[in-house]
Design a protein around this motif. Structure first.
Motif, PDB file in Angstrom:
ATOM      1  N   THR A  41      33.669   8.828 -65.008  1.00  0.00           N
ATOM      2  CA  THR A  41      34.196   8.119 -66.167  1.00  0.00           C
ATOM      3  C   THR A  41      34.344   6.646 -65.839  1.00  0.00           C
ATOM      4  O   THR A  41      34.076   6.203 -64.719  1.00  0.00           O
ATOM      5  CB  THR A  41      35.546   8.707 -66.577  1.00  0.00           C
ATOM      6  N   ALA A  42      34.841   5.884 -66.825  1.00  0.00           N
ATOM      7  CA  ALA A  42      35.012   4.446 -66.613  1.00  0.00           C
ATOM      8  C   ALA A  42      35.966   4.164 -65.471  1.00  0.00           C
ATOM      9  O   ALA A  42      35.758   3.235 -64.678  1.00  0.00           O
ATOM     10  CB  ALA A  42      35.505   3.803 -67.907  1.00  0.00           C
ATOM     11  N   VAL A  43      37.007   4.961 -65.362  1.00  0.00           N
ATOM     12  CA  VAL A  43      37.999   4.743 -64.302  1.00  0.00           C
ATOM     13  C   VAL A  43      37.488   5.247 -62.955  1.00  0.00           C
ATOM     14  O   VAL A  43      37.627   4.583 -61.931  1.00  0.00           O
ATOM     15  CB  VAL A  43      39.334   5.421 -64.676  1.00  0.00           C
ATOM     16  N   ASP A  44      36.880   6.425 -62.961  1.00  0.00           N
ATOM     17  CA  ASP A  44      36.444   7.020 -61.696  1.00  0.00           C
ATOM     18  C   ASP A  44      35.423   6.165 -60.970  1.00  0.00           C
ATOM     19  O   ASP A  44      35.402   6.108 -59.738  1.00  0.00           O
ATOM     20  CB  ASP A  44      35.864   8.416 -61.950  1.00  0.00           C
ATOM     21  N   SER A  45      34.550   5.520 -61.697  1.00  0.00           N
ATOM     22  CA  SER A  45      33.476   4.768 -61.043  1.00  0.00           C
ATOM     23  C   SER A  45      33.990   3.553 -60.297  1.00  0.00           C
ATOM     24  O   SER A  45      33.301   3.029 -59.417  1.00  0.00           O
ATOM     25  CB  SER A  45      32.429   4.342 -62.077  1.00  0.00           C
ATOM     26  N   VAL A  46      35.184   3.063 -60.627  1.00  0.00           N
ATOM     27  CA  VAL A  46      35.705   1.862 -59.956  1.00  0.00           C
ATOM     28  C   VAL A  46      37.029   2.153 -59.256  1.00  0.00           C
ATOM     29  O   VAL A  46      37.809   1.242 -58.989  1.00  0.00           O
ATOM     30  CB  VAL A  46      35.873   0.712 -60.968  1.00  0.00           C
ATOM     31  N   LYS A  47      37.278   3.411 -58.953  1.00  0.00           N
ATOM     32  CA  LYS A  47      38.567   3.740 -58.327  1.00  0.00           C
ATOM     33  C   LYS A  47      38.606   3.339 -56.855  1.00  0.00           C
ATOM     34  O   LYS A  47      39.685   3.228 -56.278  1.00  0.00           O
ATOM     35  CB  LYS A  47      38.857   5.221 -58.486  1.00  0.00           C
ATOM     36  N   ASP A  48      37.464   3.136 -56.222  1.00  0.00           N
ATOM     37  CA  ASP A  48      37.412   2.768 -54.808  1.00  0.00           C
ATOM     38  C   ASP A  48      36.554   1.535 -54.621  1.00  0.00           C
ATOM     39  O   ASP A  48      35.672   1.239 -55.428  1.00  0.00           O
ATOM     40  CB  ASP A  48      36.835   3.907 -53.966  1.00  0.00           C
ATOM     41  N   LEU A  49      36.807   0.830 -53.539  1.00  0.00           N
ATOM     42  CA  LEU A  49      35.973  -0.296 -53.160  1.00  0.00           C
ATOM     43  C   LEU A  49      34.648   0.210 -52.583  1.00  0.00           C
ATOM     44  O   LEU A  49      34.591   1.297 -52.011  1.00  0.00           O
ATOM     45  CB  LEU A  49      36.681  -1.156 -52.110  1.00  0.00           C
ATOM     46  N   ASN A  50      33.613  -0.585 -52.741  1.00  0.00           N
ATOM     47  CA  ASN A  50      32.307  -0.236 -52.196  1.00  0.00           C
ATOM     48  C   ASN A  50      32.275  -0.580 -50.712  1.00  0.00           C
ATOM     49  O   ASN A  50      32.439  -1.741 -50.322  1.00  0.00           O
ATOM     50  CB  ASN A  50      31.203  -1.002 -52.943  1.00  0.00           C
ATOM     51  N   GLN A  51      32.075   0.424 -49.884  1.00  0.00           N
ATOM     52  CA  GLN A  51      32.160   0.231 -48.438  1.00  0.00           C
ATOM     53  C   GLN A  51      31.027  -0.623 -47.897  1.00  0.00           C
ATOM     54  O   GLN A  51      31.201  -1.348 -46.904  1.00  0.00           O
ATOM     55  CB  GLN A  51      32.168   1.601 -47.744  1.00  0.00           C
ATOM     56  N   ASP A  52      29.851  -0.541 -48.531  1.00  0.00           N
ATOM     57  CA  ASP A  52      28.727  -1.360 -48.062  1.00  0.00           C
ATOM     58  C   ASP A  52      29.060  -2.841 -48.156  1.00  0.00           C
ATOM     59  O   ASP A  52      28.781  -3.624 -47.245  1.00  0.00           O
ATOM     60  CB  ASP A  52      27.472  -1.048 -48.870  1.00  0.00           C
ATOM     61  N   LEU A  53      29.657  -3.240 -49.276  1.00  0.00           N
ATOM     62  CA  LEU A  53      30.001  -4.651 -49.450  1.00  0.00           C
ATOM     63  C   LEU A  53      31.098  -5.062 -48.472  1.00  0.00           C
ATOM     64  O   LEU A  53      31.074  -6.175 -47.931  1.00  0.00           O
ATOM     65  CB  LEU A  53      30.459  -4.911 -50.888  1.00  0.00           C
ATOM     66  N   LEU A  54      32.062  -4.202 -48.261  1.00  0.00           N
ATOM     67  CA  LEU A  54      33.124  -4.532 -47.319  1.00  0.00           C
ATOM     68  C   LEU A  54      32.566  -4.715 -45.908  1.00  0.00           C
ATOM     69  O   LEU A  54      32.983  -5.606 -45.159  1.00  0.00           O
ATOM     70  CB  LEU A  54      34.197  -3.440 -47.330  1.00  0.00           C
TER      71      LEU A  54
END
Length: 1985
Positions: free
Chosen positions: A201-214
């Protein structure tokens, strides 16, 4: 050279490489001799030299060695060290460069150790030519078609040549494939796995930071993972992603490789007579014939289109007399017919003959009488038996019938499509009359046929499923499924087995005459297949004989006549046995000695229908002839003789006379009663000779007529060919020469048929006879070529020709003869030699290769220098030179022909590269390129060169010929051109052309040249042979100078239109893509100047903008035109900004974003294209076919809008499809987009490294297993011939991959530059290159990209943000603003992984902003700007207004909430280094703007609170924009929301002004001009206020905005200066924030006020402009202002004098709707409306407005005179109460506001009245009518920025009935006095008022007031003061009436006398009545008189 070719190329460009070569070519020693005979070794020169004016480019050193050659090319190039300015303009200083070609050295370079030992083997050129023999293609069983009994050696020499053609094996020159160096197949177009990522969902897709970018943000720039991705290993070839376009070059004629000549196969079917039986029984044998007949023929003979097939019934054959033949008869039961063209006019004719027994009427009538008695039948049977035994050798025609084979409409075969079909022939009738007439007119089907005849048909042909495009006819293949097949020569043919099988029924092929091959129609009916199989047949067709005057000494009768035909080889005796060469019938052996025709009963002038087929001897002599003997048949048995036949006469038909076979024709010959020995000589005697005359019938008149048909491969029916093919060169040469000259007279058909044999003779003439004969033979060859179909010529060269046709040195003799021919021949013949040069080149090539093969040097693998002598090479060079002269002299008149010729030259040179010394061939190439047009000013010659290069590139060794070996980069850039051009000869020559033509003014010329380069690049880019990275890099290195060419000519390239620009740039990006991972480009960077390096990156960014998938995806091919301003500018221009409304930036930035992917475009192509099935929550998986079907449907509906983040696959996923406008996808959390729930996010306290990314484990580069069903621009096998062959549904994925590859290449360059110059960039972060790198990545992200590119960009940015923080957060530039904007653009993408990347990168930005500055003020500002711009553009896009934006808001809310959470969770407040002041505002009070109030004390605000404040602010912006979308139906509410949004951005001046300007535009669109003007005035006030805060406003200018509107003071709300300090360099960037912008805002306000005729406001606004003009000392502008003020003042005076101005109307509107419009429920507003809108109008408008939204039944209007009881209203209805109100001014205000304008402007109080009674019910009694006056106060003064202003206070006053009456009469008095006091009274208005008071029906009002309140009984009821006041008012009212009546009389004069009289009477009655209550004074009485 012509004057035209010497013109200099005109162009503004200066960077082209102009080839300037010497203009002469001299040959000091001619390569020919003077002897009269050309042979292989000519001893001395032939005169003839090429003039210096004819050809120019090369100086040949003639030292006896043709290869001792040095050529100098003088080329103009820009010095690499030439300084360039910011815009990339090049200096005019050019540096001369000389390329010294040493052609002697090239051949040796191919054999040096580096090439031989090269591991890639890319420069190695192996000897791949092969000479091999091949069995000729034949359908016959056996190797030869020549009968074994023919002894070829004993035949004449010419006949042997023809026989050799029929016997020879084929010689083929083949070329082996290049040895494969790589097994890696070309990668298929990629497919990215999006769909499985879309389940969240809209919330689930952004609930975590992207580890590759970090991870990448914590590492150095560039990171290893990103570098590995961008390397071109395993990437799609660039040119595989490019569709064709309208600018593509026309297809090139491929090298002519002939097909093997095979037997022509038409539509074939078998026919078998299964049964033939009379109904009365079989009493005698019957003999059948069948043939094909075409009813379109004019006569019987020409209608027969096949030979006859003979068969018999097989019954009663024992009755026939015994024969003396020892051989068994050949029985054929089944025939095989062939039809070239299926047609309904073709019929099968079936004839049945019987033994003649006498009169046919008598002897056959029994068959037609089926009711005979048994005795009669027995008698008939016995008679037949006796007659057959005696006359069984003699036949007569009996029956005939015909069968239609094809239907009338479609010409389909009527008897099935492969299965046997039986057919009952019921149309058999007695043969009489004319067969043609019977077939065309009389054939009838007889139901009760007396004969049973059954035919069996079967289609044999196998369709090739191909249609000849020129004829529309189907082509068939030979079928080997038929057993027992023999041809018309009775030679066995191929079947299921390789050997003839015994006891298999034979199937005889029936020859079709004069068939037209379906693929030869361009040569007409005269075109025939060449004879390469032996055939030597004669068909004789006796037609008639007239023996009416026959007289016999023996008394013989001439009635029952038949013929006997024999073939004799001498004329010694007529009784000699004939040769056994006549084909027999079904009762005879295969070959017999004589043939009997049918017997014609009792007819002295019989007509015959027989066909006699004769096998002619191979060696015909003049003595060979046919002897025709005429017989009378005695049907009755005679006692005198046992033989029934009696000879009547003879006729001899010569077959070979005057060295020529008898030709096909109709003949008439005399008949002799006696033929003595040597009768052929007797026939030739003079017919008038009396001794000779006696032996002839009818005085030797030609009484016998016949027709012949010859089908012979060795005997042409033409005297010229007959002579040549019989004698060859072994005859009198003078006579042969004369015959050769006559070859033009030979019919075209014969030239085609006998071409292989004739040209053998001509080749021998060229190689062995005199110069004259050779010259004429050469001309004869050209004549033959001009008359023979092209495919036959190519087949001859490929298969039939060999050196056995002439001599080993044919090539040399042919070259010499051709040279001599070009010098001496007629122009027409020279043109023929040009036209058929390909044929001659093919012969020369094959002859040369054959000789090399004989010497066993074809595969030596050695230097080729000694293969041919220098004399031969000189002659060949001379031939090339002469041909070039012919081209340049004649191309204008024969352009098409010479376009083909240059292609033929190219193919021949490609062949020579496999044969000769390559240095010598390079010399030929150079001479043509430079000799055609060295200045490149003639379009036709440029096109020739283009075709020439394109053909050369078709050589498999093209790359190897350029010797692509690595070598050290030149020490200076200036040496690059010379080094590369000299090393890489072919590519260097092409690049020199490109560098010259780039500056040409003619677009077509440039397009032709660059398309040539693109085609050559693409050929090898898409070749699997070179499919590995090292090879690709080597190949791309060949083209490196092209990069310098574009850098040199950057300004020129910028001017090209979009389609042309794409071609230049795609070649550029190809070179860069394959070189960037090597050392060439980086080495060049090290030696290049910064300015030119910046141009290089400008070109890269132009590539990104040009190949934008979002711009091209809706079209078929390379489409839209691109503006020329899309590149990055240099230096200071880099600091510009996007200029997009709402961005808060100034001018267009260096990376032009005018074509960027705007939020509206992204939202349109993203969210509304979400591929989820409604309600399912899972993506729809489509098959490729289904996907293609949906794509085609959507394209047909013009709905082909693609997903923002596209897929690159063949099976396009659903996210490439545009759903219907009402489809949004599965709703996520309800219909209203509230702030999303964040419970699904990471809980507080969770460690960062434990959070997982939804895409962190996915590869950056997706892979696909889908088939590579994509057509690249060109493949390696052949050039495209049809642009439309590209399937339309394949274009989008190709364009997707193109954008992907271009973007990845540019990113690779940027990262490579960072890697090379990282130390320098870190040291100086204000470096323009660093700014360029950021802007370039932003530009890439601004366009429509694949997820791979998006993630790659984000990974690069994450590391760059961490390392280059200064440029982002300290320096004064727009990098941070642009970057924030583009990242936020991805925060609402429909692609979940993209949203996660965006939120993570925003977090990284905020985190690094904190680390660098100790605050994140810059990110606060830019986040607000970004969200505002997204909303403004998205929601104001006309295409988006009707769409549902639910998902858009949900995604945006979820992303912002996640960003807030991430910052609060992972960023420490300790990073805050400074304090941020609490938000405080300073309001400028008074009349002067800009007085700053002291701010409140500063305090530390926690990071979490700052993030919450930022989130809430952004949410507020979103919610207001969301409401704008929701209230699109309500213009007043939209104006409110625009206003609220503007006030949200107090700390963002640019956005505040932008939203105010949007509000002004909205008001202007609705024609609310006064309100729009107010917006512009307030915007100008805010501009001055902000500039004063920033100390940018001139201190000496004082402007008092309160003179225009009292609203200014409340609207001028400004922030504390401390809130702007950290972002001072990033605000107030709009053009409005300067004096010019300030002036423009006020000018716009003045314009709008003029549109609304608000002249006083215009004058006041001009007073705001004057201080600025006065400070600027702009006297002209001041003059204009004062002139305008004068005009306005005059207009105001005029309007006020006329007293006709009508001002705005005002209405109080109240709304009641608890559920439908809760925001307006129980709220009241004052509406300002135009002066012509009345109460009914606004009521109707509001009702329709809300009715359209909620339904007409949901909207109700409440009465305006009753209080509203809210509790009684339905909450699901909309109730509107509308009351007209008037401006309310206090007396003191009225005293100040003198003019009507002043009384109607700057209003904030309004009044309306409501009558009522104390009883609750209204009464007619005036004494009970009370009045309530309601005074309303609004929040702001009108005019305001909105036409609807809320009411903030309400005051009510009640008037008693008498007070109400007093007020009513006082108003009437005021109205009358207004008319009396005006200078120009209005008669109409005056009369209306008088009628309202005096006429009978309405004048009861004032009298009723008197009677109610002034009667004696009423005094005690009312206040005395009120009574007194009323009396005074009545008196005044009466007086005013009197004056008004007097005025009306004066004005009316003679008009309306009746009305005037009636008013007088009414007034008298009124006055009399009033006088009863009020005492009127005498003065008042006097008025009556």
């Amino acid at each position: 050279m012509s004057s035209e070719s010497k013109k200099n190329m005109g162009s503004s460009g200066t960077g082209g490489h102009v080839i300037s070569a010497p203009s002469t070519l001299s040959v000091s020693s001619s390569p020919y001799g003077n002897s009269s005979k050309i042979n292989s070794n000519p001893p001395s020169p032939i005169p003839g030299n090429i003039s210096q004016s004819q050809i120019g480019s090369v100086t040949t050193s003639t030292n006896g060695n043709s290869q001792g050659l040095s050529v100098t090319n003088t080329t103009q190039v820009n010095s690499s060290s030439t300084k360039s300015n910011v815009g990339g303009e090049m200096s005019q200083t050019n540096k001369q460069m000389t390329t010294d070609y040493k052609f002697d050295d090239y051949e040796e370079q191919f054999f040096n150790k580096a090439v031989i030992n090269d591991q890639l083997k890319i420069s190695l050129i192996p000897d791949l030519l092969n000479v091999q023999t091949e069995k000729r293609q034949s359908n016959l069983l056996g190797q030869s078609s020549v009968p074994e009994d023919i002894v070829v050696e004993k035949l004449p020499k010419g006949i042997q040549e023809s026989m050799a053609v029929c016997n020879q094996t084929w010689t083929l020159i083949s070329r082996s494939e290049l040895p494969t160096t790589t097994n890696t197949p070309i990668k298929k177009l990629d497919s990215q796995p999006y769909l499985e990522c879309e389940l969240s969902t809209a919330v689930d897709s952004v609930k975590d930071l992207n580890q590759d970018l970090l991870q990448t943000s914590a590492g150095p720039t560039p990171d290893t993972k990103t570098l590995d991705l961008m390397k071109s290993v395993n990437r799609v070839p660039l040119f595989k992603t490019i569709p064709t376009s309208d600018d593509d070059l026309s297809s090139i004629e491929p090298a002519k490789i002939g097909k093997a000549i095979s037997e022509y196969v038409g539509f074939q079917f078998t026919v078998e007579c299964v049964e033939f039986k009379p109904q009365i029984g079989h009493f005698e044998p019957f003999f059948g014939r069948m043939f094909l007949f075409d009813t379109r023929a004019s006569d019987l003979k020409s209608g027969v289109v096949s030979e006859e097939f003979h068969f018999d019934s097989g019954k009663s054959l024992e009755l026939l007399p015994k024969t003396s033949d020892l051989e068994m008869p050949t029985k054929f039961k089944k025939s095989l017919f062939s039809v070239a063209t299926r047609s309904s006019s073709i019929h099968l004719v079936v004839c049945f003959d019987k033994v003649i027994l006498g009169d046919p009427e008598e002897t056959t009538k029994a068959y037609f009488n089926t009711s005979q008695k048994p005795k009669e039948l027995e008698k008939f049977k016995n008679e037949v038996k006796d007659g057959v035994q005696r006359l069984g050798h003699f036949r007569q025609t009996f029956l005939w019938g015909c069968v239609e084979l094809f239907d009338q409409q479609n010409h389909q075969f009527l008897f099935g499509n492969g299965n046997e079909t039986e057919f009952k022939l019921t149309s058999l009738v007695k043969s009489k009359g004319d067969l043609l007439n019977f077939i065309t007119k009389e054939k009838k089907s007889t139901k009760d046929s007396v004969f049973d005849c059954t035919l069996r048909f079967q289609q044999v042909s196998t369709s090739t499923n191909t249609i000849n495009p020129s004829t529309g006819q189907e082509i068939y293949q030979y079928s080997e499924s038929l057993e027992g097949r023999v041809d018309h020569h009775l030679r066995p043919k191929k079947g299921p087995t390789s050997q003839p099988q015994p006891f298999v029924p034979l199937v005889k092929e029936i020859l079709q005459f004069d068939y037209q091959p379906v693929d030869r129609d361009e040569f007409g009916k005269d075109s025939k297949e060449p004879y390469i199989q032996y055939s030597n047949l004669l068909y004789l067709y006796p037609k008639s004989v007239n023996l009416t005057n026959f007289k016999s000494d023996k008394g013989s009768s001439a009635r029952n006549i038949f013929l006997e035909v024999k073939l004799l080889e001498d004329d010694t005796n007529v009784n000699n046995q004939g040769l056994k060469n006549i084909y027999g019938t079904s009762l005879n052996p295969i070959l017999t000695r004589k043939f009997y025709t049918q017997v014609i009963y009792h007819n002295r002038k019989p007509k015959f229908t027989d066909e006699i087929k004769i096998n002619l001897p191979a060696n015909l002599t003049p003595n060979h002839h046919l002897l025709v003997t005429f017989y009378h048949l005695g049907c009755r048995q005679s006692k005198k003789s046992d033989k029934p036949e009696v000879p009547l006469g003879y006729c001899a038909i010569r077959l070979f006379e005057n060295d020529q076979i008898i030709v096909d024709n109709k003949y008439k010959k005399p008949v002799a009663t006696v033929f003595p020995p040597k009768y052929l000589a007797e026939e030739a005697k003079d017919p008038k000779d009396p001794t000779n005359l006696k032996m002839w019938v009818d005085n030797k008149k030609p009484v016998f007529s016949f027709r012949t048909r010859v089908i012979s491969s060795i005997y042409p029916q033409d005297p010229v060919l007959s002579f040549m093919l019989r004698n060859s060169t072994e005859c009198d040469h003078n006579l042969l020469n004369e015959q050769i000259k006559k070859i033009d007279s030979v019919p075209k058909k014969l030239k085609s048929q006998y071409f292989p044999a004739v040209i053998r003779v001509l080749f021998k003439c060229i190689t062995s006879l005199s110069t004259e004969i050779a010259h004429n033979a050469f001309a004869a060859i050209l004549n033959l070529c001009d008359n023979v179909p092209e495919d036959q010529l190519s087949s001859y060269v490929t298969y039939i020709f060999s050196n056995a046709c002439a001599t080993v040195t044919l090539y040399d003799s042919l070259i010499q003869t051709w040279n001599h021919f070009l010098e001496t021949a007629d122009v027409s013949f020279i043109n023929l030699s040009i036209q058929y040069s390909w044929f001659l080149f093919g012969i020369i090539k094959k002859s040369m290769i054959s000789e090399i093969d004989i010497k066993n040097t074809l595969k030596s693998g050695r230097n080729r220098t000694g293969r041919f002598s220098d004399e031969v090479l000189n002659r060949l060079k001379y031939l090339f030179d002469q041909l070039l002269i012919q081209l340049k002299q004649n191309y204008k008149n024969q352009l098409t022909k010479f376009k083909l010729f240059i292609v033929y030259i190219g193919h021949f040179i490609n062949d020579l590269l496999d044969i000769l010394n390559r240095g010598f061939v390079f010399k030929l190439i150079h001479s043509y390129v430079t000799g055609l047009d060295s200045s490149n000013t003639i379009m036709e010659l440029v096109d020739f060169k283009s075709r020439f290069f394109r053909v050369l590139a078709m050589n498999d060794n093209f790359i190897a010929l350029n010797i692509p070996m690595p070598f050290p980069f030149p020490s200076t850039v200036a040496e690059v051109y010379q080094t590369f051009y000299k090393r890489n000869f072919l590519v260097g020559l092409l690049l020199q052309e490109v560098s010259t033509i780039i500056s040409a003014k003619e677009r077509t010329m440039r397009i032709t040249c660059i398309q040539t380069l693109r085609e050559i690049m693409s050929r090898f880019d898409t070749s699997a042979f070179y499919n590995n990275a090292p090879m690709r890099e080597r190949i791309a290195a060949l083209y490196f100078p092209y990069i310098l060419t574009l850098v040199d000519n950057y300004q020129l390239v910028n001017k090209f239109d979009g389609n042309e620009l794409k071609i230049w740039l795609i070649c550029f990006i190809y070179v860069v893509k394959n070189l960037i991972n090597g050392t060439v480009i980086t080495e060049w960077w090290k030696k290049e100047t910064p300015g030119r390096k910046m141009i290089f990156f400008n070109l890269l960014n132009k590539c990104v903008q040009t190949f934008d998938y979002g711009k091209d995806s809706d079209h078929f091919g390379m489409l839209s035109l691109l503006p020329a301003s899309n590149a990055i500018s240099q230096s200071t221009s880099m600091n510009g900004s996007s200029g997009t409304p709402g961005s808060g930036h100034n001018k267009a930035e260096s990376v032009d974003q005018s074509n960027n992917d705007s939020p509206s475009r992204r939202f349109k192509k993203g969210i509304n294209s979400k591929p989820n099935t409604p309600g399912s929550g899972r993506p729809t998986q489509l098959t490729p076919d289904k996907a293609k079907e949906q794509i085609e449907q959507n394209l047909a509906l013009s709905m082909a809008k693609s997903e923002r983040t596209y897929s690159m696959s063949q099976s396009l996923p659903p996210n490439l499809q545009q759903p219907s406008s009402n489809t949004v996808g599965a709703p996520l959390s309800g219909s209203n987009p509230n702030i999303p729930n964040t419970n699904g996010g990471t809980p507080n306290g969770e460690k960062l490294n434990n959070s997982t990314s939804s895409t962190s484990s996915s590869n950056l580069m997706g892979t696909s297993n889908s088939p590579a069903a994509y057509r690249s621009f060109y493949n390696t096998s052949s050039l495209p011939t049809n642009k439309s062959s590209l399937s339309f549904d394949l274009v989008p994925p190709m364009l997707e991959n193109l954008t992907h590859e271009v973007s990845l290449t540019v990113l690779n360059c940027l990262v490579s530059y960072i890697r090379e110059y990282k130390v320098e960039l870190l040291k100086n972060q204000s470096n323009s290159f660093l700014d360029m790198i950021f802007k370039s990545i932003i530009s890439i992200l601004s366009l429509e990209q694949s997820h791979v590119i998006v993630k790659t960009c984000f990974c690069i940015l994450s590391s760059m943000i961490s390392e280059f923080k200064t440029i982002l957060f300290k320096l004064n530039n727009t990098v941070c603003a642009d970057l924030t904007q583009v990242i936020f653009d991805y925060s609402y993408s429909s692609h979940g992984p993209d949203r996660q990347l965006a939120t993570t990168l925003v977090y990284i930005l905020i985190h690094n902003n904190l680390r660098e500055m100790g605050n994140f003020s810059r990110m606060k500002l830019q986040s607000t700007v970004a969200i505002s711009r997204i909303l403004n553009v998205t929601l104001n896009d006309p295409e988006q207004k009707k769409k549902d934006h639910t998902l858009f808001f949900q995604y945006l809310y979820a992303s912002l909430e996640s960003i807030t959470k991430f910052v609060k969770l992972h960023c420490n407040s300790n990073l805050l280094k400074t304090t941020v002041p609490t938000p405080s505002v300073s309001t400028a009070k008074g009349t002067t703007v800009g007085v700053q109030q002291p701010s409140k004390p500063k305090q530390i605000i926690p990071l979490s609170q700052q993030m919450d404040d930022l989130r809430n602010r952004l949410f507020g912006v979103i919610q207001n924009n969301e409401k704008i979308q929701q209230y699109s139906y309500d213009p007043e509410m939209k104006a409110d929301l625009y206003y609220n949004l503007a006030n949200t951005f107090i700390e963002s001046p640019d956005l505040r002004i932008t939203w105010l300007k949007s509000l002004a535009a909205f008001l202007k669109e609705n024609k609310n001009y006064e309100e729009a003007a107010q917006v512009n005035i307030i915007a100008a006030a805010l501009v001055s206020g902000y500039l004063k805060l920033l100390n940018r406003y001139p201190k000496d200018i004082v402007v008092d905005f309160s003179i225009v509107s009292p609203n200014i003071v409340s609207e001028l709300t400004l922030p504390d200066i401390t809130q702007l300090e950290d972002v001072e360099g990033e605000i107030c960037k709009l053009d409005d924030f300067n004096e010019t912008g300030f002036i423009n805002l006020l000018k716009e306000a003045i314009y709008l006020l003029k549109c609304g005729c608000f002249f006083e406001s215009c004058a006041d606004t001009y007073r705001l402009l004057l201080p600025t003009y006065q400070r600027q000392r702009d006297w002209q502008k001041q003059i204009e202002c004062y002139n305008e003020l004068r005009i306005l003042c005059v207009q105001i005076i005029s309007e006020n004098t006329a007293s006709q101005r009508i001002f705005s109307n005002y209405y109080r509107v109240a709304f009641y709707s608890k559920n439908l419009i809760p925001e307006l429920n129980e709220k009241e507003f004052i509406y300002k409306e135009l002066n012509f809108l009345r109460l009914a109008d606004i009521a109707e408008r509001l009702k329709n407005q809300y009715g359209a939204k909620f339904g007409e039944d949901k909207v109700k209007l409440l009465p305006n005179n009753k209080p509203v009881e809210v509790n009684t209203l339905d909450p699901n209805q909309v109730y509107i109460q509308i009351v007209s109100v008037d401006p309310y001014l206090l007396p003191e205000e009225l005293s100040e506001r003198i003019s009507p304008f002043e009384q109607n402007t700057n209003l904030n109080k309004f009044i309306f009245e409501i009558p009522f009674s104390k009883t609750g019910k209204l009464s007619d009694n005036i004494g009970e009518q009370w009045k309530r006056k309601v005074i309303l106060t609004t929040k702001s003064h009108f005019p305001y920025m909105k036409k609807r202003v809320p009411i903030i206070s309400k005051k009510e006053l009640e008037l008693t009935p008498i007070e109400a009456s007093i007020e009513l009469l006082s108003k009437k008095i005021v109205d009358f006095r207004a008319e009396l006091n005006t200078s120009t009274p209005n008669t109409k208005t005056l009369q209306i008022n008088l009628q309202g008071c005096l006429l009978l029906q309405v004048n009861a009002g004032p009298l009723a007031v008197c009677s109610t309140f002034l009667s004696q009984d009423s005094f005690s009821k009312y206040n005395a003061d009120h009574i007194t006041k009323l009396s005074e008012v009545i008196k005044e009212f009466t007086n005013v009436l009197a004056f008004s009546l007097s005025l009306n009389k004066r004005l009316s004069k003679n008009e309306s006398p009746e009305l005037v009289a009636q008013l007088d009477i009414s007034y008298k009655a009124f006055r009399e009545s009033v006088s009863q209550y009020v005492e009127l004074t005498p003065s008042e009485d006097s008025l009556e008189n």
